[in-house]
Design a protein around this motif. Structure first.
Motif, PDB file in Angstrom:
ATOM      1  N   ARG A 122       0.822  -1.215   0.000  1.00  0.00           N
ATOM      2  CA  ARG A 122       0.000   0.000   0.000  1.00  0.00           C
ATOM      3  C   ARG A 122       0.854   1.262   0.000  1.00  0.00           C
ATOM      4  O   ARG A 122       0.512   2.246  -0.645  1.00  0.00           O
ATOM      5  CB  ARG A 122      -0.940  -0.009   1.195  1.00  0.00           C
ATOM      6  CG  ARG A 122      -2.035  -1.041   1.029  1.00  0.00           C
ATOM      7  CD  ARG A 122      -2.961  -1.066   2.198  1.00  0.00           C
ATOM      8  NE  ARG A 122      -4.023  -2.045   1.982  1.00  0.00           N
ATOM      9  CZ  ARG A 122      -4.966  -2.287   2.844  1.00  0.00           C
ATOM     10  NH1 ARG A 122      -5.019  -1.629   3.981  1.00  0.00           N
ATOM     11  NH2 ARG A 122      -5.887  -3.190   2.587  1.00  0.00           N
ATOM     12  N   LEU A 123       1.961   1.248   0.725  1.00  0.00           N
ATOM     13  CA  LEU A 123       2.833   2.427   0.746  1.00  0.00           C
ATOM     14  C   LEU A 123       3.483   2.639  -0.611  1.00  0.00           C
ATOM     15  O   LEU A 123       3.664   3.765  -1.054  1.00  0.00           O
ATOM     16  CB  LEU A 123       3.885   2.283   1.845  1.00  0.00           C
ATOM     17  CG  LEU A 123       3.361   2.375   3.283  1.00  0.00           C
ATOM     18  CD1 LEU A 123       4.478   2.129   4.278  1.00  0.00           C
ATOM     19  CD2 LEU A 123       2.684   3.703   3.555  1.00  0.00           C
ATOM     20  N   ARG A 124       3.846   1.547  -1.279  1.00  0.00           N
ATOM     21  CA  ARG A 124       4.427   1.675  -2.624  1.00  0.00           C
ATOM     22  C   ARG A 124       3.420   2.213  -3.624  1.00  0.00           C
ATOM     23  O   ARG A 124       3.797   2.821  -4.617  1.00  0.00           O
ATOM     24  CB  ARG A 124       4.941   0.320  -3.104  1.00  0.00           C
ATOM     25  CG  ARG A 124       6.261  -0.042  -2.499  1.00  0.00           C
ATOM     26  CD  ARG A 124       6.813  -1.271  -3.151  1.00  0.00           C
ATOM     27  NE  ARG A 124       8.117  -1.586  -2.597  1.00  0.00           N
ATOM     28  CZ  ARG A 124       8.627  -2.779  -2.576  1.00  0.00           C
ATOM     29  NH1 ARG A 124       7.967  -3.796  -3.094  1.00  0.00           N
ATOM     30  NH2 ARG A 124       9.815  -2.994  -2.060  1.00  0.00           N
ATOM     31  N   ILE A 159       5.907   8.770  -2.451  1.00  0.00           N
ATOM     32  CA  ILE A 159       6.432   8.129  -1.246  1.00  0.00           C
ATOM     33  C   ILE A 159       7.664   7.323  -1.622  1.00  0.00           C
ATOM     34  O   ILE A 159       7.633   6.502  -2.539  1.00  0.00           O
ATOM     35  CB  ILE A 159       5.381   7.201  -0.599  1.00  0.00           C
ATOM     36  CG1 ILE A 159       4.144   7.988  -0.198  1.00  0.00           C
ATOM     37  CG2 ILE A 159       5.968   6.456   0.584  1.00  0.00           C
ATOM     38  CD1 ILE A 159       4.388   9.058   0.828  1.00  0.00           C
ATOM     39  N   LYS A 160       8.753   7.588  -0.917  1.00  0.00           N
ATOM     40  CA  LYS A 160       9.971   6.794  -1.093  1.00  0.00           C
ATOM     41  C   LYS A 160      10.025   5.819   0.070  1.00  0.00           C
ATOM     42  O   LYS A 160       9.958   6.218   1.222  1.00  0.00           O
ATOM     43  CB  LYS A 160      11.209   7.685  -1.101  1.00  0.00           C
ATOM     44  CG  LYS A 160      11.263   8.605  -2.290  1.00  0.00           C
ATOM     45  CD  LYS A 160      12.494   9.481  -2.247  1.00  0.00           C
ATOM     46  CE  LYS A 160      12.484  10.432  -3.427  1.00  0.00           C
ATOM     47  NZ  LYS A 160      13.615  11.365  -3.363  1.00  0.00           N
ATOM     48  N   LEU A 161      10.138   4.547  -0.251  1.00  0.00           N
ATOM     49  CA  LEU A 161      10.050   3.510   0.775  1.00  0.00           C
ATOM     50  C   LEU A 161      11.330   2.687   0.790  1.00  0.00           C
ATOM     51  O   LEU A 161      11.740   2.139  -0.223  1.00  0.00           O
ATOM     52  CB  LEU A 161       8.846   2.595   0.502  1.00  0.00           C
ATOM     53  CG  LEU A 161       8.644   1.434   1.461  1.00  0.00           C
ATOM     54  CD1 LEU A 161       8.323   1.957   2.857  1.00  0.00           C
ATOM     55  CD2 LEU A 161       7.529   0.535   0.978  1.00  0.00           C
ATOM     56  N   GLU A 187      12.246  -0.557   2.113  1.00  0.00           N
ATOM     57  CA  GLU A 187      11.574  -1.743   2.645  1.00  0.00           C
ATOM     58  C   GLU A 187      12.386  -2.388   3.762  1.00  0.00           C
ATOM     59  O   GLU A 187      11.829  -2.781   4.789  1.00  0.00           O
ATOM     60  CB  GLU A 187      11.327  -2.756   1.524  1.00  0.00           C
ATOM     61  CG  GLU A 187      10.584  -3.980   1.987  1.00  0.00           C
ATOM     62  CD  GLU A 187      10.300  -4.965   0.863  1.00  0.00           C
ATOM     63  OE1 GLU A 187      10.166  -6.156   1.171  1.00  0.00           O
ATOM     64  OE2 GLU A 187      10.223  -4.552  -0.302  1.00  0.00           O
ATOM     65  N   GLN A 188      13.697  -2.499   3.577  1.00  0.00           N
ATOM     66  CA  GLN A 188      14.519  -3.132   4.615  1.00  0.00           C
ATOM     67  C   GLN A 188      14.476  -2.331   5.911  1.00  0.00           C
ATOM     68  O   GLN A 188      14.356  -2.906   6.997  1.00  0.00           O
ATOM     69  CB  GLN A 188      15.957  -3.277   4.133  1.00  0.00           C
ATOM     70  CG  GLN A 188      16.113  -4.307   3.026  1.00  0.00           C
ATOM     71  CD  GLN A 188      17.552  -4.392   2.529  1.00  0.00           C
ATOM     72  OE1 GLN A 188      18.316  -3.444   2.662  1.00  0.00           O
ATOM     73  NE2 GLN A 188      17.898  -5.528   1.954  1.00  0.00           N
ATOM     74  N   GLN A 189      14.567  -1.018   5.815  1.00  0.00           N
ATOM     75  CA  GLN A 189      14.526  -0.177   7.013  1.00  0.00           C
ATOM     76  C   GLN A 189      13.167  -0.293   7.695  1.00  0.00           C
ATOM     77  O   GLN A 189      13.084  -0.373   8.918  1.00  0.00           O
ATOM     78  CB  GLN A 189      14.815   1.290   6.637  1.00  0.00           C
ATOM     79  CG  GLN A 189      14.857   2.231   7.827  1.00  0.00           C
ATOM     80  CD  GLN A 189      16.024   1.954   8.758  1.00  0.00           C
ATOM     81  OE1 GLN A 189      17.032   1.377   8.360  1.00  0.00           O
ATOM     82  NE2 GLN A 189      15.889   2.336  10.009  1.00  0.00           N
ATOM     83  N   LEU A 190      12.093  -0.315   6.893  1.00  0.00           N
ATOM     84  CA  LEU A 190      10.755  -0.449   7.451  1.00  0.00           C
ATOM     85  C   LEU A 190      10.626  -1.769   8.202  1.00  0.00           C
ATOM     86  O   LEU A 190      10.128  -1.806   9.329  1.00  0.00           O
ATOM     87  CB  LEU A 190       9.695  -0.367   6.349  1.00  0.00           C
ATOM     88  CG  LEU A 190       8.249  -0.563   6.795  1.00  0.00           C
ATOM     89  CD1 LEU A 190       7.822   0.560   7.718  1.00  0.00           C
ATOM     90  CD2 LEU A 190       7.325  -0.645   5.593  1.00  0.00           C
ATOM     91  N   ARG A 191      11.074  -2.841   7.599  1.00  0.00           N
ATOM     92  CA  ARG A 191      10.996  -4.153   8.255  1.00  0.00           C
ATOM     93  C   ARG A 191      11.827  -4.158   9.555  1.00  0.00           C
ATOM     94  O   ARG A 191      11.398  -4.692  10.569  1.00  0.00           O
ATOM     95  CB  ARG A 191      11.490  -5.261   7.320  1.00  0.00           C
ATOM     96  CG  ARG A 191      10.509  -5.589   6.221  1.00  0.00           C
ATOM     97  CD  ARG A 191      11.051  -6.708   5.319  1.00  0.00           C
ATOM     98  NE  ARG A 191      10.147  -7.033   4.252  1.00  0.00           N
ATOM     99  CZ  ARG A 191       9.125  -7.860   4.355  1.00  0.00           C
ATOM    100  NH1 ARG A 191       8.876  -8.454   5.494  1.00  0.00           N
ATOM    101  NH2 ARG A 191       8.351  -8.107   3.312  1.00  0.00           N
TER     102      ARG A 191
END
Length: 183
Positions: free
Chosen positions: A149-151, A156-158, A160-164
């Protein structure tokens, strides 16, 4: 000749029976596979519905951002006009500084409103991703849905590794997710 024809008919019947025994399990297996594929259509339709809902929310947010940007440009234009007027009327510097400070406060207010609107949208997305309603993004399915959903959001720059990593560190709590979003 009649005996030879009878043996040949028995041979054909035996071959047909063996073929039936060999092909029956294969046909049953293919039938089960087709039935399982049909079961995937429901979750796919549900996911498409959620994607469409998110696109609508994303469009609303994008429209709000555009409106706030236009208002900010208008305020900056008015600030420049006030400065020109002050120069033309030879207004003292203190009055000009006061007007500039007021204009900056208005711009800051608009920026805070934009941040609050964005945070509210993110929070709604996070809450919608919480499938088991425990106020945590703690299952892999919930994390994948959140990332998807964020992608899907424009601008929005995501990472993924940092979010996880942050989700794992915070135990997936909503406050932890908001900390990630605010950073």
């Amino acid at each position: 000749i009649l005996a030879l024809a009878t043996k040949f008919d028995v041979f054909i019947v035996v071959i047909a029976a063996l073929t039936g025994f060999v092909l029956a399990p294969i046909i049953i297996w293919f039938q089960l596979q087709l039935e399982q594929t049909g079961d995937l259509q429901k979750p796919l339709a549900k996911l498409r519905k959620k994607v469409n809902k998110l696109k609508g929310q994303n469009d609303k947010l994008h429209q709000n951002v555009n409106n706030l940007e236009m208002k900010t440009k208008g305020l900056n234009k008015k600030q420049n006009q006030l400065q020109d007027i002050a120069k033309a009327q030879k207004t003292n510097v203190e009055t000009l500084m006061s007007l500039t400070k007021e204009s900056q406060e208005i711009s800051d207010g608009i920026a805070e409103a934009l941040k609050a609107s964005t945070t509210q949208l993110f929070l709604q997305i996070v809450v919608d991703c919480d499938e088991n309603y425990n106020f945590k993004i703690d299952t892999e399915a919930e994390v994948k849905t959140l990332i998807y959903r964020l992608r899907a959001m424009k601008g929005i720059k995501l990472d993924e590794q940092q979010l996880r990593k942050e989700l794992k560190a915070s135990g997936g709590s909503l406050s932890g997710v908001l900390k990630i979003i605010n950073s």
